[in-house]
Design a protein around this motif. Structure first.
Motif, PDB file in Angstrom:
ATOM      1  N   ALA A 265       1.131  -7.612 -23.409  1.00 16.56           N
ATOM      2  CA  ALA A 265       0.354  -7.626 -22.120  1.00 16.56           C
ATOM      3  C   ALA A 265       0.581  -6.461 -21.248  1.00 16.56           C
ATOM      4  CB  ALA A 265       0.553  -8.755 -21.599  1.00 16.56           C
ATOM      5  N   SER A 266      -0.589  -6.080 -20.654  1.00 17.26           N
ATOM      6  CA  SER A 266      -0.255  -4.854 -19.660  1.00 17.26           C
ATOM      7  C   SER A 266       0.641  -5.245 -18.552  1.00 17.26           C
ATOM      8  CB  SER A 266      -1.687  -4.282 -19.069  1.00 17.26           C
ATOM      9  OG  SER A 266      -1.573  -3.735 -18.024  1.00 17.26           O
ATOM     10  N   THR A 267       1.268  -4.385 -18.106  1.00 17.49           N
ATOM     11  CA  THR A 267       2.530  -4.655 -17.033  1.00 17.49           C
ATOM     12  C   THR A 267       1.774  -4.125 -15.495  1.00 17.49           C
ATOM     13  OG1 THR A 267       3.626  -2.519 -17.216  1.00 17.49           O
ATOM     14  CG2 THR A 267       4.330  -4.453 -18.374  1.00 17.49           C
ATOM     15  N   ARG A 268       0.631  -3.738 -15.594  1.00 18.82           N
ATOM     16  CA  ARG A 268       0.155  -3.189 -14.184  1.00 18.82           C
ATOM     17  C   ARG A 268      -0.096  -4.258 -13.197  1.00 18.82           C
ATOM     18  NH1 ARG A 268      -5.440  -4.041 -13.082  1.00 18.82           N
ATOM     19  NH2 ARG A 268      -6.515  -5.356 -14.776  1.00 18.82           N
ATOM     20  N   LEU A 269       0.011  -5.358 -13.360  1.00 22.50           N
ATOM     21  CA  LEU A 269       0.042  -6.466 -12.413  1.00 22.50           C
ATOM     22  C   LEU A 269       1.418  -6.779 -11.997  1.00 22.50           C
ATOM     23  CD1 LEU A 269      -2.952  -8.766 -13.638  1.00 22.50           C
ATOM     24  CD2 LEU A 269      -3.050  -7.092 -11.778  1.00 22.50           C
ATOM     25  N   ALA A 270       2.733  -6.464 -12.791  1.00 22.18           N
ATOM     26  CA  ALA A 270       3.728  -6.791 -12.411  1.00 22.18           C
ATOM     27  C   ALA A 270       4.118  -6.760 -11.034  1.00 22.18           C
ATOM     28  CB  ALA A 270       4.772  -6.318 -13.313  1.00 22.18           C
ATOM     29  N   GLU A 271       4.007  -5.441 -10.439  1.00 21.03           N
ATOM     30  CA  GLU A 271       4.342  -5.119  -9.078  1.00 21.03           C
ATOM     31  C   GLU A 271       3.485  -5.940  -8.179  1.00 21.03           C
ATOM     32  OE1 GLU A 271       6.059  -1.130  -7.465  1.00 21.03           O
ATOM     33  OE2 GLU A 271       3.837  -1.105  -6.841  1.00 21.03           O
ATOM     34  N   PRO A 272       2.170  -6.021  -8.108  1.00 20.40           N
ATOM     35  CA  PRO A 272       1.656  -6.808  -7.075  1.00 20.40           C
ATOM     36  C   PRO A 272       1.747  -8.185  -6.973  1.00 20.40           C
ATOM     37  CG  PRO A 272       0.311  -5.906  -8.415  1.00 20.40           C
ATOM     38  CD  PRO A 272       1.397  -5.366  -8.714  1.00 20.40           C
ATOM     39  N   VAL A 273       1.994  -8.643  -8.146  1.00 16.67           N
ATOM     40  CA  VAL A 273       2.514 -10.103  -8.559  1.00 16.67           C
ATOM     41  C   VAL A 273       3.824 -10.345  -7.745  1.00 16.67           C
ATOM     42  CG1 VAL A 273       3.183 -11.917 -10.017  1.00 16.67           C
ATOM     43  CG2 VAL A 273       0.974 -10.711 -10.165  1.00 16.67           C
ATOM     44  N   ALA A 274       4.697  -9.555  -8.333  1.00 15.49           N
ATOM     45  CA  ALA A 274       6.312  -9.808  -7.782  1.00 15.49           C
ATOM     46  C   ALA A 274       6.422  -9.631  -6.148  1.00 15.49           C
ATOM     47  CB  ALA A 274       7.081  -8.440  -8.278  1.00 15.49           C
ATOM     48  N   PHE A 275       5.526  -8.656  -5.564  1.00 17.07           N
ATOM     49  CA  PHE A 275       5.508  -8.487  -4.113  1.00 17.07           C
ATOM     50  C   PHE A 275       4.890  -9.575  -3.469  1.00 17.07           C
ATOM     51  CE2 PHE A 275       6.793  -4.402  -4.814  1.00 17.07           C
ATOM     52  CZ  PHE A 275       7.680  -4.033  -3.502  1.00 17.07           C
ATOM     53  N   GLY A 276       3.806 -10.221  -4.149  1.00 20.37           N
ATOM     54  CA  GLY A 276       3.154 -11.480  -3.491  1.00 20.37           C
ATOM     55  C   GLY A 276       4.059 -12.690  -3.560  1.00 20.37           C
ATOM     56  N   VAL A 277       4.907 -12.992  -4.739  1.00 22.94           N
ATOM     57  CA  VAL A 277       5.742 -14.071  -4.741  1.00 22.94           C
ATOM     58  C   VAL A 277       6.630 -14.065  -3.968  1.00 22.94           C
ATOM     59  CG1 VAL A 277       7.510 -14.880  -6.281  1.00 22.94           C
ATOM     60  CG2 VAL A 277       5.407 -14.423  -7.414  1.00 22.94           C
ATOM     61  N   VAL A 278       7.344 -12.841  -3.711  1.00 24.33           N
ATOM     62  CA  VAL A 278       8.276 -12.628  -2.506  1.00 24.33           C
ATOM     63  C   VAL A 278       7.834 -12.946  -1.106  1.00 24.33           C
ATOM     64  CG1 VAL A 278      10.107 -10.985  -1.480  1.00 24.33           C
ATOM     65  CG2 VAL A 278       9.771 -11.095  -3.863  1.00 24.33           C
ATOM     66  N   GLY A 279       6.650 -12.427  -0.796  1.00 27.03           N
ATOM     67  CA  GLY A 279       5.887 -12.783   0.270  1.00 27.03           C
ATOM     68  C   GLY A 279       5.785 -14.207   0.628  1.00 27.03           C
ATOM     69  N   LEU A 280       5.323 -14.853  -0.405  1.00 26.93           N
ATOM     70  CA  LEU A 280       4.997 -16.227  -0.304  1.00 26.93           C
ATOM     71  C   LEU A 280       6.248 -16.988  -0.043  1.00 26.93           C
ATOM     72  CD1 LEU A 280       3.573 -19.091  -0.750  1.00 26.93           C
ATOM     73  CD2 LEU A 280       3.735 -18.746  -3.113  1.00 26.93           C
ATOM     74  N   VAL A 281       7.482 -16.877  -0.854  1.00 23.99           N
ATOM     75  CA  VAL A 281       8.687 -17.374  -0.922  1.00 23.99           C
ATOM     76  C   VAL A 281       9.498 -17.146   0.663  1.00 23.99           C
ATOM     77  CG1 VAL A 281      10.973 -18.185  -1.547  1.00 23.99           C
ATOM     78  CG2 VAL A 281       9.128 -18.003  -3.141  1.00 23.99           C
ATOM     79  N   GLU A 282       9.286 -15.969   0.849  1.00 26.29           N
ATOM     80  CA  GLU A 282      10.039 -15.636   2.353  1.00 26.29           C
ATOM     81  C   GLU A 282       9.269 -16.152   3.330  1.00 26.29           C
ATOM     82  OE1 GLU A 282      11.132 -13.186   5.720  1.00 26.29           O
ATOM     83  OE2 GLU A 282       9.157 -13.141   4.593  1.00 26.29           O
ATOM     84  N   SER A 283       7.966 -15.970   3.532  1.00 28.61           N
ATOM     85  CA  SER A 283       7.491 -16.245   4.858  1.00 28.61           C
ATOM     86  C   SER A 283       7.470 -17.714   4.774  1.00 28.61           C
ATOM     87  CB  SER A 283       5.859 -15.661   4.694  1.00 28.61           C
ATOM     88  OG  SER A 283       5.179 -16.444   3.481  1.00 28.61           O
ATOM     89  N   SER A 284       7.294 -18.415   3.801  1.00 34.17           N
ATOM     90  CA  SER A 284       7.293 -20.000   3.917  1.00 34.17           C
ATOM     91  C   SER A 284       8.748 -20.512   4.246  1.00 34.17           C
ATOM     92  CB  SER A 284       6.880 -20.871   2.472  1.00 34.17           C
ATOM     93  OG  SER A 284       5.678 -20.268   2.278  1.00 34.17           O
ATOM     94  N   THR A 285       9.763 -19.783   3.694  1.00 38.16           N
ATOM     95  CA  THR A 285      11.169 -20.330   3.935  1.00 38.16           C
ATOM     96  C   THR A 285      11.347 -19.930   5.344  1.00 38.16           C
ATOM     97  OG1 THR A 285      11.724 -20.001   1.705  1.00 38.16           O
ATOM     98  CG2 THR A 285      13.533 -20.179   3.070  1.00 38.16           C
TER      99      THR A 285
END
Length: 232
Positions: A157-177
């Protein structure tokens, strides 16, 4: 005959001083972490110097100013969190197990070092233009990006979404915690981690399906060379 600057041997004293300075900086940063844990996020430079066992003015022999010290603390926190998460991110197994393990490690670290996180938030934007909290989140997201890219490549699969998804995951977990740390209510850490794991999987699942890949979160990920039986 006098040696030219290009051929003159390195001044051993300068090299020793540089090494000693770096070692002392790390010692002072570690002392600052202890002082923050003891005195809270509003810890003073005097309290940090006292924990380090020297006068306040001596600190500035090794740090340009308070912002330089704060930057050193942020760098150290990045190292500590990255070291905490590394085993979880490389644990292998099922996608959900990897997600739960990483989120549990991250929420546990923040819960155990709440004063340190609050300190970084209070001093997030230094006089040198560095945002300490963003530095930490960026370091984690970059590690996640590499992990996502590696697994996406398994499926061709294309890796072009890897970075935005990674930053989205970190933002979700960090802000919620971060919000939970200040206002936990009746929500326990383990319940929070379970909720976050579910939300993160849904985000990852949507990104994978957009690439034509369907995974069962409770089945082990394939290893290189194995047939991709779970691909849609």
């Amino acid at each position: 005959m006098t040696s030219s600057p290009a051929t003159r041997p390195t001044d051993g004293r300068a090299a020793r001083w540089a090494g000693q300075r770096e070692r002392r900086r790390r010692e002072f940063v570690d002392a600052a972490l202890r002082a923050i844990a003891s005195h809270g996020p509003e810890v003073s430079t005097e309290q940090i110097a006292e924990e380090a066992g020297l006068g306040r003015t001596r600190l500035y022999k090794y740090f340009a100013d308070a912002a330089d010290l704060q930057g050193g603390i942020a760098d150290r926190v990045t190292e500590l969190i990255t070291a905490e998460l590394a085993p979880a991110l490389n644990a292998g197994g099922t996608p959900m197990r990897m997600i739960r393990t990483a989120i549990d490690a991250h929420t546990r670290w923040l819960a155990e070092h709440g004063n340190l996180y609050r300190y970084l938030t209070m001093h997030s934007l230094s006089a040198h233009g560095r945002d300490a909290v963003t530095d930490v989140k960026t370091a984690i997201a970059r590690n996640l990006t590499v992990l996502f890219e590696r697994n996406l490549e398994l499926f061709g699969a294309s890796t072009r979404l890897a970075e935005p998804v990674a930053f989205g995951v970190v933002g979700l977990v960090e802000s919620s915690t971060a919000r939970w740390l200040e206002n936990p209510g009746d929500l326990g850490r383990h319940e929070l981690a379970d909720l976050l794991a579910t939300w993160v999987w849904r985000l990852l699942d949507a990104a994978l399906r957009a690439q034509g890949v369907e995974l069962d979160p409770d089945l082990p990920l394939p290893v290189p060379g194995e047939p991709l039986a779970t691909r849609g």
